[in-house]
Design a protein around this motif. Structure first.
Motif, PDB file in Angstrom:
ATOM      1  N   GLN A   1      18.444   0.954   4.449  1.00  0.00           N
ATOM      2  CA  GLN A   1      17.410   0.066   4.979  1.00  0.00           C
ATOM      3  C   GLN A   1      16.685   0.663   6.180  1.00  0.00           C
ATOM      4  O   GLN A   1      15.457   0.549   6.291  1.00  0.00           O
ATOM      5  N   GLU A   2      17.407   1.313   7.057  1.00  0.00           N
ATOM      6  CA  GLU A   2      16.769   1.884   8.244  1.00  0.00           C
ATOM      7  C   GLU A   2      15.807   3.006   7.870  1.00  0.00           C
ATOM      8  O   GLU A   2      14.710   3.121   8.431  1.00  0.00           O
ATOM      9  N   ARG A   3      16.210   3.850   6.922  1.00  0.00           N
ATOM     10  CA  ARG A   3      15.322   4.937   6.497  1.00  0.00           C
ATOM     11  C   ARG A   3      14.085   4.377   5.797  1.00  0.00           C
ATOM     12  O   ARG A   3      12.981   4.903   5.937  1.00  0.00           O
ATOM     13  N   PHE A   4      14.265   3.296   5.058  1.00  0.00           N
ATOM     14  CA  PHE A   4      13.129   2.648   4.394  1.00  0.00           C
ATOM     15  C   PHE A   4      12.145   2.097   5.415  1.00  0.00           C
ATOM     16  O   PHE A   4      10.937   2.347   5.348  1.00  0.00           O
ATOM     17  N   LEU A   5      12.657   1.362   6.402  1.00  0.00           N
ATOM     18  CA  LEU A   5      11.779   0.745   7.406  1.00  0.00           C
ATOM     19  C   LEU A   5      11.086   1.796   8.276  1.00  0.00           C
ATOM     20  O   LEU A   5       9.995   1.547   8.797  1.00  0.00           O
ATOM     21  N   SER A   6      11.691   2.966   8.427  1.00  0.00           N
ATOM     22  CA  SER A   6      11.085   4.027   9.226  1.00  0.00           C
ATOM     23  C   SER A   6      10.137   4.901   8.409  1.00  0.00           C
ATOM     24  O   SER A   6       9.552   5.844   8.943  1.00  0.00           O
ATOM     25  N   GLY A   7       9.994   4.595   7.115  1.00  0.00           N
ATOM     26  CA  GLY A   7       9.071   5.339   6.274  1.00  0.00           C
ATOM     27  C   GLY A   7       9.613   6.646   5.730  1.00  0.00           C
ATOM     28  O   GLY A   7       8.859   7.440   5.155  1.00  0.00           O
ATOM     29  N   LYS A   8      10.913   6.878   5.858  1.00  0.00           N
ATOM     30  CA  LYS A   8      11.498   8.127   5.388  1.00  0.00           C
ATOM     31  C   LYS A   8      12.049   8.028   3.968  1.00  0.00           C
ATOM     32  O   LYS A   8      12.377   9.042   3.353  1.00  0.00           O
ATOM     33  N   GLN A   9      12.157   6.809   3.466  1.00  0.00           N
ATOM     34  CA  GLN A   9      12.712   6.605   2.134  1.00  0.00           C
ATOM     35  C   GLN A   9      11.966   5.472   1.450  1.00  0.00           C
ATOM     36  O   GLN A   9      11.537   4.509   2.096  1.00  0.00           O
ATOM     37  N   THR A  10      11.789   5.588   0.134  1.00  0.00           N
ATOM     38  CA  THR A  10      11.193   4.503  -0.629  1.00  0.00           C
ATOM     39  C   THR A  10      12.153   4.059  -1.727  1.00  0.00           C
ATOM     40  O   THR A  10      12.629   4.880  -2.519  1.00  0.00           O
ATOM     41  N   PRO A  11      12.500   2.766  -1.783  1.00  0.00           N
ATOM     42  CA  PRO A  11      13.300   2.274  -2.901  1.00  0.00           C
ATOM     43  C   PRO A  11      12.438   2.255  -4.158  1.00  0.00           C
ATOM     44  O   PRO A  11      11.274   1.845  -4.123  1.00  0.00           O
ATOM     45  N   VAL A  12      12.983   2.699  -5.281  1.00  0.00           N
ATOM     46  CA  VAL A  12      12.222   2.852  -6.517  1.00  0.00           C
ATOM     47  C   VAL A  12      12.771   1.908  -7.587  1.00  0.00           C
ATOM     48  O   VAL A  12      13.985   1.802  -7.787  1.00  0.00           O
ATOM     49  N   PHE A  13      11.846   1.231  -8.271  1.00  0.00           N
ATOM     50  CA  PHE A  13      12.168   0.307  -9.358  1.00  0.00           C
ATOM     51  C   PHE A  13      11.380   0.722 -10.597  1.00  0.00           C
ATOM     52  O   PHE A  13      10.337   1.369 -10.496  1.00  0.00           O
ATOM     53  N   PHE A  14      11.878   0.309 -11.762  1.00  0.00           N
ATOM     54  CA  PHE A  14      11.219   0.631 -13.024  1.00  0.00           C
ATOM     55  C   PHE A  14      10.901  -0.661 -13.766  1.00  0.00           C
ATOM     56  O   PHE A  14      11.666  -1.635 -13.696  1.00  0.00           O
ATOM     57  N   GLY A  15       9.773  -0.672 -14.474  1.00  0.00           N
ATOM     58  CA  GLY A  15       9.420  -1.872 -15.225  1.00  0.00           C
ATOM     59  C   GLY A  15       8.125  -1.721 -15.992  1.00  0.00           C
ATOM     60  O   GLY A  15       7.535  -0.634 -16.077  1.00  0.00           O
ATOM     61  N   SER A  16       7.668  -2.834 -16.528  1.00  0.00           N
ATOM     62  CA  SER A  16       6.389  -2.914 -17.240  1.00  0.00           C
ATOM     63  C   SER A  16       5.707  -4.216 -16.836  1.00  0.00           C
ATOM     64  O   SER A  16       6.142  -5.296 -17.235  1.00  0.00           O
ATOM     65  N   ALA A  17       4.648  -4.093 -16.045  1.00  0.00           N
ATOM     66  CA  ALA A  17       3.941  -5.298 -15.610  1.00  0.00           C
ATOM     67  C   ALA A  17       3.291  -6.008 -16.788  1.00  0.00           C
ATOM     68  O   ALA A  17       3.238  -7.239 -16.829  1.00  0.00           O
ATOM     69  N   MET A  18       2.779  -5.250 -17.744  1.00  0.00           N
ATOM     70  CA  MET A  18       2.103  -5.865 -18.876  1.00  0.00           C
ATOM     71  C   MET A  18       3.040  -6.766 -19.671  1.00  0.00           C
ATOM     72  O   MET A  18       2.673  -7.868 -20.088  1.00  0.00           O
ATOM     73  N   ASN A  19       4.281  -6.320 -19.872  1.00  0.00           N
ATOM     74  CA  ASN A  19       5.237  -7.085 -20.674  1.00  0.00           C
ATOM     75  C   ASN A  19       6.240  -7.863 -19.838  1.00  0.00           C
ATOM     76  O   ASN A  19       7.171  -8.454 -20.378  1.00  0.00           O
TER      77      ASN A  19
END
Length: 528
Positions: A241-259
């Motif tokens: 969480q700290e690395r994410f909030l500091s802009g050093k890490q991005t959590p990645v998710f997978f999906g399909s918005a259309m479906n």
């Protein structure tokens, strides 16, 4: 509960996002699916109008609907799991990047949407750099996983290298293309199997252990998912969480918005992981969100969202304190007082009168012409928020009327469109407001301008090119400015705020002017 406690609670409930992506990555589709899962709309891609016609929620301008692109940012406000979300759908087209930069000044988190088949594209890279520059944490959704695309491990590596950020997958796709059947949560080891019931409704999913799903998934798809997860355990990044909030890490998710595959778990993570309102840099006393005195700033102005009423709406981000309908505030730029009597919240083009708002909220203010993009509003001690740029245009033109009797209507239309940042307008002092030069960051802005002049102001005109290629704001020695005005190498004009601007065919004459007049400075971003 005391007023201060209420302020703290309400501020903590707010989450303010922008969605950034390359054109055609599915940004507007994702926006509407988030509304669908929140219950704000009941059929994706449609809202009920008076005639029960369907229209896109966030793309409300006629050209947007005809071309399927986002031209102007839109504001969408809704509730989800006890949070109040302010979602700004930004233009994807590069010609409208200035609008996106302004929007990114008003959010606390960004959702980066990446096309599964294309990976990181130029537009995505540029917008990400703006987020990095502003210190905005970024959540990533890899979209269109129901289409064949880049192998997920390779895609993560490409994103990390292209953007210089650590990627931490929160879930992992099970299958791809037609074989995409769900995602595995890394934290629980459970697979969320989706039922393909179409993209207009909420898609239910079944949550079971991946080891128990072997007989539910095609063998090669199951084996590939297991192998990928084993590799991730050894080499993949864990979310921090700290690395994410500091802009050093991005959590990645997978999906399909259309479906609607993977949208619900992504939305849950949005409200759980994203930060609440942040303290913003300003000149003067720093204001934290829970400061009792109200402050806010204007990041966007839009005219004629309702053409029947010829209205003008200034979009304000509430930065601290409680906003109350009818309150009196001061504008830092001019020092004048103004009463904010007609505030609205938005769901695309639909609006509703609002009685109060809290830090993180986006409020639309009826503006009679007193407000400008970048204005800071305050109660109590003066405050001036920084960081809403206006960039030098790269394309130039002027407008020739087909009917000279519509000159006043043309002047009114150009003035309003320039005030909302759609175009830039430059006046020659010797001609006053007649026959101004127009500037745009992208050529499509001129096309939008011409259509809006016709539809909103009943002005029929022809766009004519002019020889300029460079515009620079001028500051410094008044004698140097007078020296420039006496020469023919460039044209010195004034922007709508009266600031001098040099228009030239190349950078060479400006470089010469700077050498001959050391007290002059030239700027490709409007000086504050």
């Amino acid at each position: 509960m005391s007023d201060q406690d209420t302020l703290a609670v309400e501020a903590a409930r707010r989450r303010t996002f922008a969605i950034i992506s390359h054109p055609d990555a599915g940004k507007t589709t994702l926006t509407e699916k988030l509304l669908l899962y929140s219950g704000a709309i009941h059929i994706a891609g449609a809202v009920k109008s008076r005639k029960s016609a369907r229209s896109t929620v966030s793309d409300w301008m006629k050209m947007e609907q005809e071309r399927g692109i986002s031209i102007t940012s839109s504001v969408l406000q809704f509730e989800y799991r006890g949070r109040k979300l302010n979602l700004l759908d930004t233009p994807g087209h590069a010609d409208f990047s200035e609008d996106t930069y302004r929007v990114l000044a008003a959010v606390d988190c960004a959702v980066m949407l990446i096309d599964n088949a294309k990976g990181v594209e130029d537009r995505t890279r540029k917008l990400f750099e703006v987020c990095r520059m502003r210190g905005i944490p970024v959540l990533t959704l890899v979209n269109k996983c129901d289409r064949d695309g880049i192998e997920p491990l390779q895609l993560l590596d490409d994103v990390g290298q292209a953007l210089g950020i650590q990627c931490a997958p929160i879930n992992w796709p099970v299958g791809s293309g037609r074989d995409f059947v769900g995602v595995v949560e890394r934290s629980s080891g459970e697979v969320l199997l989706f039922s393909n019931s179409g993209g207009h409704d909420v898609v239910p999913f079944e949550r079971i252990k991946l080891s128990e799903a072997e007989d539910r998934i095609r063998e090669p798809v199951y084996k590939q998912a297991v192998e990928d997860l084993e590799l991730l355990e050894g080499a993949g990044e864990l979310f921090d969480q700290e690395r994410f909030l500091s802009g050093k890490q991005t959590p990645v998710f997978f999906g399909s918005a259309m479906n609607n595959f993977g949208i619900e778990p992504f939305m849950q993570a949005m409200v759980d992981l994203a930060p609440g309102p942040r303290t913003r840099p300003c000149a003067g006393k720093q204001r934290k969100p829970d400061d009792a005195d109200f402050t806010g700033f204007i990041f966007k102005i839009q005219a004629n969202m309702n053409p029947k009423h010829r209205d003008r709406v200034a979009f304000m981000r509430v930065q601290s304190g409680r906003f109350v309908r009818g309150m009196d505030v001061h504008i830092f730029r001019s020092g004048e007082g103004i009463r904010l009597a007609k505030p609205h919240t938005f769901l695309g083009q639909e609006r509703q009168l609002v009685e109060d708002a809290w830090p993180g909220d986006i409020v639309g203010l009826y503006d009679p012409g007193a407000l400008r993009i970048g204005d800071s509003l305050y109660v109590g001690d003066p405050v001036n928020y920084q960081g809403i740029p206006r960039f030098a245009p790269e394309f130039f033109a002027r407008v020739r009327l087909k009917d000279p009797l519509r000159r006043k209507h043309l002047a009114q239309g150009l003035a309003q469109l320039s005030q909302e940042g759609a175009i830039q307008i430059f006046y020659r002092p010797e001609l006053g407001e007649q026959d101004p030069y127009l500037g745009a960051v992208g050529m499509l802005q001129f096309e939008v301008m011409m259509q809006r002049l016709e539809l909103e102001y009943n002005v029929h005109a022809v766009l004519e090119s002019v020889p300029f290629r460079i515009a620079r704001w001028i500051t410094g020695d008044p004698k140097g400015l007078a020296w420039m005005k006496a020469r023919r190498d460039y044209t010195v004009v004034e922007d709508r705020h009266g600031q001098p601007v040099a228009l030239a065919e190349s950078t060479w004459p400006l470089q010469y002017a700077a050498r001959e007049n050391p007290g002059l400075e030239f700027h490709d971003v409007e000086p504050l």
